[in-house]
Design an enzyme around this catalytic site. Structure first.
Site, PDB file in Angstrom:
ATOM      1  N   CYS A   1      36.260  -7.700  56.806  1.00 25.13           N
ATOM      2  CA  CYS A   1      36.614  -8.770  55.882  1.00 25.13           C
ATOM      3  C   CYS A   1      35.780  -8.652  54.603  1.00 25.13           C
ATOM      4  O   CYS A   1      34.555  -8.574  54.676  1.00 25.13           O
ATOM      5  CB  CYS A   1      36.376 -10.124  56.544  1.00 25.13           C
ATOM      6  SG  CYS A   1      36.523 -11.508  55.390  1.00 25.13           S
TER       7      CYS A   1
ATOM      8  N   ASP B   1      73.756  -0.924  36.937  1.00 25.34           N
ATOM      9  CA  ASP B   1      72.630   0.001  36.874  1.00 25.34           C
ATOM     10  C   ASP B   1      72.700   0.985  38.032  1.00 25.34           C
ATOM     11  O   ASP B   1      72.180   0.743  39.114  1.00 25.34           O
ATOM     12  CB  ASP B   1      71.317  -0.783  36.904  1.00 25.34           C
ATOM     13  CG  ASP B   1      70.177   0.021  36.303  1.00 25.34           C
ATOM     14  OD1 ASP B   1      70.433   1.145  35.818  1.00 25.34           O
ATOM     15  OD2 ASP B   1      69.043  -0.474  36.316  1.00 25.34           O
TER      16      ASP B   1
ATOM     17  N   GLU C   1      82.244  -5.752  29.775  1.00 24.40           N
ATOM     18  CA  GLU C   1      82.073  -5.318  31.169  1.00 24.40           C
ATOM     19  C   GLU C   1      80.588  -5.339  31.510  1.00 24.40           C
ATOM     20  O   GLU C   1      79.758  -5.084  30.654  1.00 24.40           O
ATOM     21  CB  GLU C   1      82.608  -3.882  31.338  1.00 24.40           C
ATOM     22  CG  GLU C   1      84.072  -3.755  30.969  1.00 24.40           C
ATOM     23  CD  GLU C   1      84.550  -2.288  30.914  1.00 24.40           C
ATOM     24  OE1 GLU C   1      83.804  -1.387  31.320  1.00 24.40           O
ATOM     25  OE2 GLU C   1      85.676  -2.089  30.439  1.00 24.40           O
TER      26      GLU C   1
ATOM     27  N   CYS D   1      34.177 -17.739  58.498  1.00 23.20           N
ATOM     28  CA  CYS D   1      34.274 -16.922  57.279  1.00 23.20           C
ATOM     29  C   CYS D   1      34.355 -17.823  56.049  1.00 23.20           C
ATOM     30  O   CYS D   1      35.249 -18.660  55.944  1.00 23.20           O
ATOM     31  CB  CYS D   1      35.505 -16.023  57.351  1.00 23.20           C
ATOM     32  SG  CYS D   1      35.866 -15.186  55.798  1.00 23.20           S
TER      33      CYS D   1
ATOM     34  N   TYR E   1      85.198   2.359  35.512  1.00 22.73           N
ATOM     35  CA  TYR E   1      85.219   1.633  34.242  1.00 22.73           C
ATOM     36  C   TYR E   1      85.917   2.373  33.113  1.00 22.73           C
ATOM     37  O   TYR E   1      86.025   1.860  32.018  1.00 22.73           O
ATOM     38  CB  TYR E   1      83.813   1.219  33.823  1.00 22.73           C
ATOM     39  CG  TYR E   1      82.782   2.336  33.733  1.00 22.73           C
ATOM     40  CD1 TYR E   1      82.939   3.391  32.831  1.00 22.73           C
ATOM     41  CD2 TYR E   1      81.647   2.323  34.535  1.00 22.73           C
ATOM     42  CE1 TYR E   1      82.000   4.399  32.732  1.00 22.73           C
ATOM     43  CE2 TYR E   1      80.700   3.325  34.444  1.00 22.73           C
ATOM     44  CZ  TYR E   1      80.888   4.368  33.543  1.00 22.73           C
ATOM     45  OH  TYR E   1      79.948   5.366  33.453  1.00 22.73           O
TER      46      TYR E   1
ATOM     47  N   CYS F   1      33.326 -12.042  54.541  1.00 23.06           N
ATOM     48  CA  CYS F   1      32.255 -12.296  55.506  1.00 23.06           C
ATOM     49  C   CYS F   1      31.778 -11.041  56.229  1.00 23.06           C
ATOM     50  O   CYS F   1      30.756 -11.063  56.908  1.00 23.06           O
ATOM     51  CB  CYS F   1      32.701 -13.336  56.533  1.00 23.06           C
ATOM     52  SG  CYS F   1      33.905 -12.688  57.712  1.00 23.06           S
TER      53      CYS F   1
ATOM     54  N   CYS G   1      41.227 -11.857  59.475  1.00 19.98           N
ATOM     55  CA  CYS G   1      39.805 -12.061  59.704  1.00 19.98           C
ATOM     56  C   CYS G   1      39.734 -13.183  60.737  1.00 19.98           C
ATOM     57  O   CYS G   1      40.230 -14.279  60.492  1.00 19.98           O
ATOM     58  CB  CYS G   1      39.094 -12.484  58.417  1.00 19.98           C
ATOM     59  SG  CYS G   1      37.426 -13.110  58.727  1.00 19.98           S
TER      60      CYS G   1
ATOM     61  N   LYS H   1      77.201  -3.892  32.738  1.00 25.14           N
ATOM     62  CA  LYS H   1      76.650  -2.544  32.761  1.00 25.14           C
ATOM     63  C   LYS H   1      75.874  -2.379  34.065  1.00 25.14           C
ATOM     64  O   LYS H   1      74.717  -2.779  34.178  1.00 25.14           O
ATOM     65  CB  LYS H   1      75.746  -2.332  31.549  1.00 25.14           C
ATOM     66  CG  LYS H   1      75.291  -0.905  31.366  1.00 25.14           C
ATOM     67  CD  LYS H   1      74.626  -0.746  30.001  1.00 25.14           C
ATOM     68  CE  LYS H   1      74.201   0.675  29.724  1.00 25.14           C
ATOM     69  NZ  LYS H   1      73.340   1.259  30.748  1.00 25.14           N
TER      70      LYS H   1
ATOM     71  N   LYS I   1      71.833  -4.300  25.779  1.00 28.10           N
ATOM     72  CA  LYS I   1      70.832  -4.121  26.845  1.00 28.10           C
ATOM     73  C   LYS I   1      70.026  -5.397  27.074  1.00 28.10           C
ATOM     74  O   LYS I   1      69.565  -6.032  26.133  1.00 28.10           O
ATOM     75  CB  LYS I   1      69.866  -2.993  26.454  1.00 28.10           C
ATOM     76  CG  LYS I   1      70.517  -1.618  26.384  1.00 28.10           C
ATOM     77  CD  LYS I   1      70.461  -0.906  27.707  1.00 28.10           C
ATOM     78  CE  LYS I   1      69.114  -0.237  27.910  1.00 28.10           C
ATOM     79  NZ  LYS I   1      69.047   0.456  29.208  1.00 28.10           N
TER      80      LYS I   1
HETATM   81  S1  IVH Z   1      81.455   3.208  29.352  1.00 25.44           S
HETATM   82  C1  IVH Z   1      81.867   6.521  26.375  1.00 25.44           C
HETATM   83  N1  IVH Z   1      81.312   1.160  30.953  1.00 25.44           N
HETATM   84  O1  IVH Z   1      76.061   2.992  31.115  1.00 25.44           O
HETATM   85  C2  IVH Z   1      81.818   5.390  27.356  1.00 25.44           C
HETATM   86  N2  IVH Z   1      79.487   2.689  30.936  1.00 25.44           N
HETATM   87  O2  IVH Z   1      75.516   5.108  28.355  1.00 25.44           O
HETATM   88  C3  IVH Z   1      80.868   5.677  28.417  1.00 25.44           C
HETATM   89  N3  IVH Z   1      77.706   2.148  32.538  1.00 25.44           N
HETATM   90  O3  IVH Z   1      75.210   5.810  32.204  1.00 25.44           O
HETATM   91  C4  IVH Z   1      80.450   4.636  29.306  1.00 25.44           C
HETATM   92  N4  IVH Z   1      78.642   0.336  33.368  1.00 25.44           N
HETATM   93  O4  IVH Z   1      77.314   5.167  33.500  1.00 25.44           O
HETATM   94  C5  IVH Z   1      80.686   2.266  30.513  1.00 25.44           C
HETATM   95  N5  IVH Z   1      81.333  -0.681  32.360  1.00 25.44           N
HETATM   96  C6  IVH Z   1      80.737   0.415  31.919  1.00 25.44           C
HETATM   97  C7  IVH Z   1      79.468   0.835  32.415  1.00 25.44           C
HETATM   98  C8  IVH Z   1      78.878   1.975  31.889  1.00 25.44           C
HETATM   99  C9  IVH Z   1      77.592   1.149  33.416  1.00 25.44           C
HETATM  100  C10 IVH Z   1      76.694   3.197  32.337  1.00 25.44           C
HETATM  101  C11 IVH Z   1      77.245   4.587  32.234  1.00 25.44           C
HETATM  102  C12 IVH Z   1      76.227   5.301  31.404  1.00 25.44           C
HETATM  103  C13 IVH Z   1      75.663   4.211  30.554  1.00 25.44           C
HETATM  104  C14 IVH Z   1      76.223   4.257  29.164  1.00 25.44           C
END
Ligand code: IVH
Length: 671
Positions: A406, A116, A112, A429, A223, A409, A424, A114, A312
């Protein structure tokens, strides 16, 4: 007030500042979010007991705005754990090995994105949203129900088949589009801009007044299933996601099930390459074991489940010291503020300068020399300063103000009412002169090799050059006496200058630095009017009527040629024998007619502008995005993820720089 309290408050501020730096700057926090929150909480407690200790710079007064403790505390029924992290395939394999101690046989993984944003727990009873809570320290979060209830993407009532009790976990986030709109609104209204979508989402949720949250466009992606009472029993995670979709929760369309860590790695690498092809920010991939029985066997450590891991991506934001804000003068006289930074490696490059665009942008970002600032560099977008880390702002730092004069000049700078840019307006200049002359000599214009900005600057300083026409009467004997200029380099320069006299008229027009007139406009103008004199003499409405020109460019062209100083330069160019005739004369071979070439990333020998001008000069199109109609994509380093992904998807040929130059020449694609 007790001495101890003041001392402890100071100590806490220092600790918090230190951990901010670990978190933002090094992306390597030493303490958990929970421990960090505890420090902030302790400071907030001290400050509420001793209000005289509060300073405007205190972290309790910063980002998000809402004082800590504004929202009621919520104890999560099951803790919201964090995830172990990995950044490469080896660590992924090590995770797989660790799991083998607990489970055996086939493992199916779900991958999945992640997102932000902020982790959120949503609790439903009888099909209605009764509570929304932030993660907090994992055990105890904050009750933000009133604010979350304003988010359209979060259902307040569930679809058919809802259970008695349901806890859903997911991410509240802001799309990049919504973030850009919000920041543009902030600039217009004189407010402060947000650093990134996550910050903006957090700030929007931590509002005392839910009607403010309601004006912010927040999204949600579910999720994970939490507690369920009176619902179906599932065997697989992917089934729970399907069910959440049925209950009207938004669930990502990018979830994939794979059968090996090798495939997991491919998913991660693939998304790393096209993380900017979607309209929300991701900072990695979350990989989960799909089989819920296997999950139970795996269990969790005190901090994180063993059945999931976060892959990450390298950070695209870093903090560094803003050493100074300076102003550069462009060839049109535009004064652009830019940041001078303590060099920092971010997004794969070392960044020491970043543009700040204009006066309003600096004000809205409220960055001040001496601040620690967030620098962002993502894909092929130029580095950007996003804003200060306020908790780290030294005391007494003065706001920056635009210099009145400026820097080159000394003439007063001018900002017209209703315009964002400052200029300017002194035509003499030297700063502008150097920029104008080196632009005249640049590749997209008269293409005079050996006459770059440094050399032009030297010649101007030595009094050899005052305008573009001066290039053709350059005192080459004097040049030969300069350090670093031998007989050969002077002969080469002389040849390059001579060769430039026969460049197409459009290149000459580009080289004149007429405001608003770019490569495209110059091309159509040269073709439509045929020669320089026709352009100089044409009435404004005739110019405006040329397809692709329009009234703004037409007015600018008229203004340019009405200035005696400019006319004088043009006459000297004519006298020097520079080509004033349109494309019917020495035209560039039209090798790319009917072809559409997209350029992305940084090329070694061409700027983006020049590469695109070269394509157009040969009759081709050079659009900014890839489509079915694209003939080929020229790929530099750090290409745009969206373009690359689209090109790969459509099977469009990718060219390196050599292949690009062959294409310009012959119009042929490599086989
Ligand atoms: S699962 C125990 N799935 O990532 C499982 N987390 O430390 C817990 N996050 O701040 C999280 N997308 O909010 C999971 N598809 C996803 C996610 C996700 C983003 C964030 C979550 C947390 C950090 C995980």
């Amino acid at each position: 007030m007790s001495e101890g309290a003041a001392e402890r408050a100071e100590e806490l501020r220092e600790l918090i500042a230190y951990h901010n730096r670990r978190y933002f700057d090094l992306d390597d926090p030493e303490i958990s979010d929970a421990e960090y929150d505890e420090l902030v909480r302790e400071l907030a407690r001290l400050e509420s007991e001793h209000p005289e200790l509060v300073t405007a710079e205190s972290p309790t007064q910063q980002v998000g705005g809402a004082p800590v403790g504004l929202f009621a505390e919520v104890r999560h029924r099951t803790p919201m754990m964090s995830l172990d992290k990995t950044t490469n395939y080896e660590e992924l394999l090590a995770w797989g090995k660790r799991m083998e101690r607990y489970i055996s046989g086939e493992v199916v993984f779900t991958c999945e994105l992640k997102v932000d944003g902020l982790a959120m727990s949503l609790l439903y009873e009888g099909g209605r949203l009764i509570r929304a809570a932030t993660r907090g320290n994992g055990e105890i979060g904050e009750d933000v129900t009133a604010n979350v209830a304003t988010i359209a993407a979060v259902p307040d009532r569930l679809g058919a088949g809802f259970p008695d009790v349901l806890e859903v976990r997911g991410e509240i986030y802001m799309t990049v589009g919504a973030f850009d709109d919000l920041n543009a609104r902030q600039v217009r209204s004189g407010g402060r801009t947000f650093i990134n979508p996550r910050n903006a989402a957090a700030g929007s949720l931590r509002q005392k007044d839910p009607t403010v949250t309601a004006t912010r466009e927040l999204s949600f992606s579910a999720y994970q299933l939490g507690e369920v009472v009176g619902g179906p029993v599932f065997r697989y995670h992917h089934e729970t996601l399907d069910w959440l979709r049925q209950l009207d929760f938004p669930v990502s369309a990018h979830v994939r099930m794979v059968r090996s860590l090798e495939e997991v790695d491919r998913y991660c690498t693939d998304w790393l390459g096209r993380r900017h092809s979607i309209d929300f920010e991701i900072d990695g991939v979350v990989i989960k074991v799909d089989d819920l029985a296997q999950r139970r066997e795996l269990g969790a450590t005190s901090k994180a489940p063993r059945w999931a891991i976060a892959y990450k991506f390298p950070p695209e934001e870093r903090t560094t010291l803003l050493k100074d804000i300076m102003v550069s003068i462009g060839r049109t006289g535009k004064a652009t503020p830019f940041a001078v930074l303590e060099p920092v490696v971010v997004g794969g490059a070392r960044v020491s300068l970043a543009t700040l665009h204009n006066e309003d942008q600096v004000r809205a970002k409220d960055v001040r020399p001496g601040d620690t600032v967030v620098v962002r560099r993502a894909g092929d977008v130029i580095p950007e300063v996003r804003g200060p880390v306020l908790p780290l702002r030294p005391e007494g730092l003065a706001p920056w103000s635009f210099p009145p004069d400026c820097p080159v000049c000394g003439a007063p700078l001018q900002r017209l009412a209703g315009e964002a840019d400052t200029y300017c307006i002194n035509l003499e200049c030297p700063g502008q002169q150097v920029q104008r002359i080196s632009h005249f000599a640049s590749r997209g214009a008269m293409d005079i090799e050996g006459l770059g900005e440094r050399t032009v600057s030297l010649f101007c300083k030595e009094g050899l050059l005052a305008d573009a026409a001066g290039i053709y009467s350059l005192d080459l004997r004097r040049v030969e006496s300069f350090e670093g200029f031998g007989a050969i380099s002077v002969a080469n320069l002389s040849a390059a200058i001579n060769a430039s006299k026969s460049r197409p008229l459009a290149n000459l027009l580009v080289g004149l630095s007429i405001r608003h007139l770019g490569a495209n406009g110059s091309q159509v103008l040269a073709r439509a009017l045929g020669n320089m004199d026709a352009i100089i003499e044409a009435p404004e409405d005739q110019i405006a009527a040329v397809e692709g020109i329009g009234p703004v460019i037409a007015a600018s062209i008229k203004r340019f040629f009405s200035m005696p100083r400019n006319r004088e330069v043009v006459e000297r160019l004519r006298a020097a024998g520079v080509n004033f005739e349109g494309p019917s004369a020495p035209a560039t071979a039209q090798t790319l007619v009917g072809k559409s070439i997209v350029v992305t990333g940084t090329l070694q020998r061409w700027s983006r502008e020049d590469a695109e001008a070269a394509i157009k000069a040969r009759g081709g199109k050079a659009p900014g995005s890839v489509s079915q109609k694209t003939t080929a994509v020229v790929l530099g380093s750090e290409p745009g993820g969206a373009k690359l992904a689209k090109a790969t998807e459509l099977g469009i040929p990718l060219l390196d720089e050599d292949a690009f130059e062959r294409l310009l020449e012959t119009g042929d694609l490599p086989r």
